[in-house]
Design an enzyme around this catalytic site. Structure first.
Site, mmCIF file in Angstrom:
data_model
loop_
_atom_site.group_PDB
_atom_site.id
_atom_site.type_symbol
_atom_site.label_atom_id
_atom_site.label_comp_id
_atom_site.label_asym_id
_atom_site.label_seq_id
_atom_site.Cartn_x
_atom_site.Cartn_y
_atom_site.Cartn_z
ATOM 1 N N HIS A 271 -38.152 -20.965 -49.428
ATOM 2 C CA HIS A 271 -36.630 -21.388 -48.594
ATOM 3 C C HIS A 271 -37.235 -20.011 -47.423
ATOM 4 C CE1 HIS A 271 -32.424 -19.013 -48.224
ATOM 5 N NE2 HIS A 271 -33.040 -18.442 -47.604
ATOM 6 N N GLU A 272 -37.794 -19.100 -47.428
ATOM 7 C CA GLU A 272 -38.346 -18.372 -46.281
ATOM 8 C C GLU A 272 -38.817 -19.462 -45.576
ATOM 9 O OE1 GLU A 272 -36.916 -15.717 -45.929
ATOM 10 O OE2 GLU A 272 -35.355 -15.134 -48.127
ATOM 11 N N HIS B 63 -29.402 -20.928 -43.318
ATOM 12 C CA HIS B 63 -28.148 -20.645 -44.540
ATOM 13 C C HIS B 63 -28.318 -22.117 -44.458
ATOM 14 C CE1 HIS B 63 -29.419 -16.926 -44.456
ATOM 15 N NE2 HIS B 63 -30.501 -17.433 -45.829
ATOM 16 N N CYS B 64 -27.668 -22.956 -45.662
ATOM 17 C CA CYS B 64 -27.110 -23.862 -46.101
ATOM 18 C C CYS B 64 -25.434 -23.457 -45.858
ATOM 19 C CB CYS B 64 -27.830 -25.615 -46.673
ATOM 20 S SG CYS B 64 -26.677 -27.005 -47.057
ATOM 21 N N CYS C 140 -27.949 -26.283 -52.531
ATOM 22 C CA CYS C 140 -29.824 -26.689 -51.537
ATOM 23 C C CYS C 140 -29.982 -24.919 -51.168
ATOM 24 C CB CYS C 140 -28.590 -26.638 -50.450
ATOM 25 S SG CYS C 140 -30.780 -26.915 -49.089
ATOM 26 N N CYS D 289 -30.914 -30.394 -50.281
ATOM 27 C CA CYS D 289 -29.432 -31.202 -49.584
ATOM 28 C C CYS D 289 -29.987 -31.878 -48.960
ATOM 29 C CB CYS D 289 -28.305 -30.676 -49.856
ATOM 30 S SG CYS D 289 -27.942 -29.897 -48.014
ATOM 31 N N CYS E 76 -30.393 -30.609 -45.257
ATOM 32 C CA CYS E 76 -31.699 -29.987 -44.920
ATOM 33 C C CYS E 76 -32.791 -30.876 -45.636
ATOM 34 C CB CYS E 76 -31.642 -28.596 -45.985
ATOM 35 S SG CYS E 76 -30.218 -27.794 -45.550
#
Length: 302
Positions: free
Chosen positions: A196-197, A206-207, A212, A231, A234
């Site tokens: 994520h990071e 951020h989605c 996601c 998703c 992304c």
């Protein structure tokens, strides 16, 4: 519980864009890749569902921010992009990274990410943080301490026995620090946080479109609900940033899950630090994700 549902038209515009150039780029994607990404705006899709909010403390409610569609991602002038000269992601233990970053990032580094099992408090006045990153510099430090099953236990062995005031150049606190049991759940949570990071460093915000990996999370319960997969919106952003075949990427992920996972004993904190490079890889918690990848591969390879 609240469900965030976007219309088919909204999701289609977020994924494909109304910009003729970006639309043309999308049409040039592999047919299977288009078929998978088009699942984003299929109401009956079993692969990509809507975002659900379970409490007022969830990220989207607590941290309102504008959503980022593919066109906004593509056009972001501040987005870092890998190059042939800077294409490597370095992951260092935090005991090394602080000294390492003070000197210089490797010349071929796109980003350098430090990881630790020590709880992080950037300032005396702050609450804990899971991590901190400088997106412009391509560096970050992240703690997985609170992902261990015993962190909130009264018997947690990593607690500081007494307050220690050290200089900013004293790294001895990182010597022989406590390593909890490396469970499958801890590994899954850590993979989510790290990827994520690093997604943020690639320019993904951020989605707010579908369930996601890039959804924000305000607490551990919300982080656990977040999937390990991207998703379609992304996924297209990451593919644009790096360039890869989705089929080959998903096959590689399946190989990673399967590699050395059979008959693997659990890893305990009793392993010596000298053995840490040869620790078994517990992946029981990845079973559901593997099943999801296999369904995606079926769509891609129709």
């Amino acid at each position: 519980m609240q469900t965030i549902r976007h219309s088919e038209q909204t999701l289609k515009a977020a994924l494909i864009s109304k910009n003729p150039v970006l639309m043309s780029q999308y049409e040039k994607l592999d047919v299977g890749e288009q078929r998978l990404m088009n699942e984003a705006f299929q109401p009956t899709s079993g692969l990509f569902g809507p975002i659900t909010l379970h409490s007022q403390s969830d990220w989207i409610i607590s941290h309102p921010e504008a959503p980022q569609d593919f066109e906004q991602f593509f056009s972001d002038p501040y987005r870092k992009t890998p190059s042939p000269e800077k294409r490597s992601i370095y992951i260092q233990s935090i005991g090394d990274i602080l000294k390492y970053l003070k000197k210089k990032k490797p010349e071929d580094a796109f980003c350098v990410v430090g990881i630790t099992m020590i709880d992080l408090y950037p300032r005396d006045s702050w609450n804990f943080v899971f991590g901190q990153a400088s997106l412009t510099d391509g560096v970050g430090i992240f703690s997985f301490a609170r992902y261990g099953s015993d962190f909130y236990s009264l018997h947690y062995e990593g607690k500081l026995k007494k307050l220690q005031k050290t200089s900013s150049s004293d790294y001895s606190v990182f010597d022989n620090y406590y390593i909890p049991e490396i469970t499958s759940v801890l590994l899954l949570r850590s993979c989510k946080t790290l990827t994520h990071e690093i997604g943020h460093i690639f320019g993904l915000r951020h989605c707010q479109w579908l369930t996601c990996l890039m959804q924000g999370s305000n607490h551990l319960e919300e982080a656990d609900r977040r999937p390990l997969n991207l998703c379609p919106i992304c996924l297209r952003k990451l593919q644009c940033a790096i360039g890869f075949s989705i089929v080959e990427r998903y096959k590689a992920l399946v190989r990673w899950i399967d590699d050395e996972s059979a008959d693997t004993p659990g890893v305990t904190a009793k392993h010596s630090r000298k053995d840490k490079g040869n620790l078994p890889k517990p992946v029981e918690a990845f079973k559901e994700w593997k099943e999801w990848i296999m369904k995606c591969l079926a769509v891609l390879q129709k």
